[in-house]
Design a protein around this motif. Sequence first.
Motif, PDB file in Angstrom:
ATOM      1  N   GLU A   1       0.225   0.983  -8.189  1.00 64.21           N
ATOM      2  CA  GLU A   1       0.817   0.756  -9.506  1.00 64.21           C
ATOM      3  C   GLU A   1       2.333   0.944  -9.471  1.00 64.21           C
ATOM      4  N   GLU A   2       2.785   1.983  -8.786  1.00 63.23           N
ATOM      5  CA  GLU A   2       4.228   2.214  -8.670  1.00 63.23           C
ATOM      6  C   GLU A   2       4.900   1.059  -7.938  1.00 63.23           C
ATOM      7  N   LEU A   3       4.253   0.558  -6.919  1.00 57.47           N
ATOM      8  CA  LEU A   3       4.818  -0.563  -6.164  1.00 57.47           C
ATOM      9  C   LEU A   3       4.865  -1.833  -7.009  1.00 57.47           C
ATOM     10  N   GLU A   4       3.860  -2.044  -7.830  1.00 56.84           N
ATOM     11  CA  GLU A   4       3.874  -3.212  -8.733  1.00 56.84           C
ATOM     12  C   GLU A   4       5.008  -3.104  -9.731  1.00 56.84           C
ATOM     13  N   GLN A   5       5.282  -1.877 -10.214  1.00 55.07           N
ATOM     14  CA  GLN A   5       6.408  -1.687 -11.138  1.00 55.07           C
ATOM     15  C   GLN A   5       7.732  -2.015 -10.435  1.00 55.07           C
TER      16      GLN A   5
ATOM     17  N   ILE B   1       9.761  -4.110   0.290  1.00 55.13           N
ATOM     18  CA  ILE B   1       9.261  -5.267  -0.462  1.00 55.13           C
ATOM     19  C   ILE B   1      10.143  -6.480  -0.182  1.00 55.13           C
ATOM     20  N   GLN B   2      11.464  -6.269  -0.203  1.00 54.99           N
ATOM     21  CA  GLN B   2      12.398  -7.362   0.052  1.00 54.99           C
ATOM     22  C   GLN B   2      12.252  -7.933   1.463  1.00 54.99           C
ATOM     23  N   LYS B   3      11.758  -7.130   2.392  1.00 57.93           N
ATOM     24  CA  LYS B   3      11.512  -7.589   3.769  1.00 57.93           C
ATOM     25  C   LYS B   3      10.142  -8.260   3.906  1.00 57.93           C
ATOM     26  N   GLY B   4       9.385  -8.298   2.783  1.00 50.99           N
ATOM     27  CA  GLY B   4       8.115  -9.012   2.791  1.00 50.99           C
ATOM     28  C   GLY B   4       6.895  -8.174   3.140  1.00 50.99           C
ATOM     29  N   MET B   5       7.026  -6.867   3.147  1.00 49.97           N
ATOM     30  CA  MET B   5       5.881  -6.015   3.479  1.00 49.97           C
ATOM     31  C   MET B   5       4.896  -5.991   2.314  1.00 49.97           C
ATOM     32  N   ASP B   6       3.624  -5.812   2.644  1.00 50.34           N
ATOM     33  CA  ASP B   6       2.581  -5.777   1.617  1.00 50.34           C
ATOM     34  C   ASP B   6       2.458  -4.370   1.016  1.00 50.34           C
ATOM     35  N   ASN B   7       1.893  -4.315  -0.214  1.00 49.27           N
ATOM     36  CA  ASN B   7       1.760  -3.053  -0.932  1.00 49.27           C
ATOM     37  C   ASN B   7       0.945  -2.012  -0.172  1.00 49.27           C
ATOM     38  N   LYS B   8      -0.117  -2.433   0.484  1.00 49.31           N
ATOM     39  CA  LYS B   8      -0.975  -1.470   1.185  1.00 49.31           C
ATOM     40  C   LYS B   8      -0.193  -0.734   2.267  1.00 49.31           C
ATOM     41  N   THR B   9       0.565  -1.459   3.041  1.00 50.60           N
ATOM     42  CA  THR B   9       1.349  -0.854   4.119  1.00 50.60           C
ATOM     43  C   THR B   9       2.440   0.054   3.545  1.00 50.60           C
ATOM     44  N   ILE B  10       3.126  -0.445   2.529  1.00 54.54           N
ATOM     45  CA  ILE B  10       4.184   0.355   1.909  1.00 54.54           C
ATOM     46  C   ILE B  10       3.603   1.637   1.329  1.00 54.54           C
ATOM     47  N   SER B  11       2.471   1.516   0.673  1.00 56.32           N
ATOM     48  CA  SER B  11       1.812   2.681   0.084  1.00 56.32           C
ATOM     49  C   SER B  11       1.452   3.712   1.149  1.00 56.32           C
ATOM     50  N   GLU B  12       0.950   3.247   2.278  1.00 63.14           N
ATOM     51  CA  GLU B  12       0.584   4.148   3.377  1.00 63.14           C
ATOM     52  C   GLU B  12       1.817   4.879   3.926  1.00 63.14           C
ATOM     53  N   LEU B  13       2.953   4.192   3.972  1.00 62.79           N
ATOM     54  CA  LEU B  13       4.164   4.775   4.550  1.00 62.79           C
ATOM     55  C   LEU B  13       4.965   5.643   3.579  1.00 62.79           C
ATOM     56  N   THR B  14       4.842   5.367   2.273  1.00 60.62           N
ATOM     57  CA  THR B  14       5.673   6.079   1.293  1.00 60.62           C
ATOM     58  C   THR B  14       4.888   7.018   0.380  1.00 60.62           C
ATOM     59  N   ASP B  15       3.577   6.898   0.388  1.00 59.67           N
ATOM     60  CA  ASP B  15       2.705   7.648  -0.530  1.00 59.67           C
ATOM     61  C   ASP B  15       2.881   7.225  -1.985  1.00 59.67           C
ATOM     62  N   LEU B  16       3.533   6.092  -2.215  1.00 61.76           N
ATOM     63  CA  LEU B  16       3.599   5.550  -3.568  1.00 61.76           C
ATOM     64  C   LEU B  16       2.282   4.852  -3.871  1.00 61.76           C
TER      65      LEU B  16
END
Length: 87
Positions: free
Chosen positions: A79-83, A61-76
């Motif tokens: 909602e967890e990413l928004e928290q 997130i701090q590197k500017g990645m979007d939630n969709k990409t992060i979710s795909e890579l971490t399985d989070l």
Amino acid sequence: MEKDQTLKNAMDEWARVTQDPEVLMTYKVHEESPLDKKSTLKKAEKQGEKRGIMGVALRMIQKGMDNKTISELTDLTEEELEQIRKH
């Protein structure tokens, strides 16, 4: 012959244990204890893994990645990413 004696000894011990409620309770506590420890350890491992993944997600997130990409890579979840973003 020796196996017969071992079996007899085990059966005698089981009879003794099951006839004395206090001994039976102690036996059950000791029998269940390793399972409880295993379960607790497994739960702690999962919590640690989740914290590690959330830490990686925070850096993403701090590197500017979007939630969709992060979710795909971490399985989070989203909602967890928004928290994570709120903290």
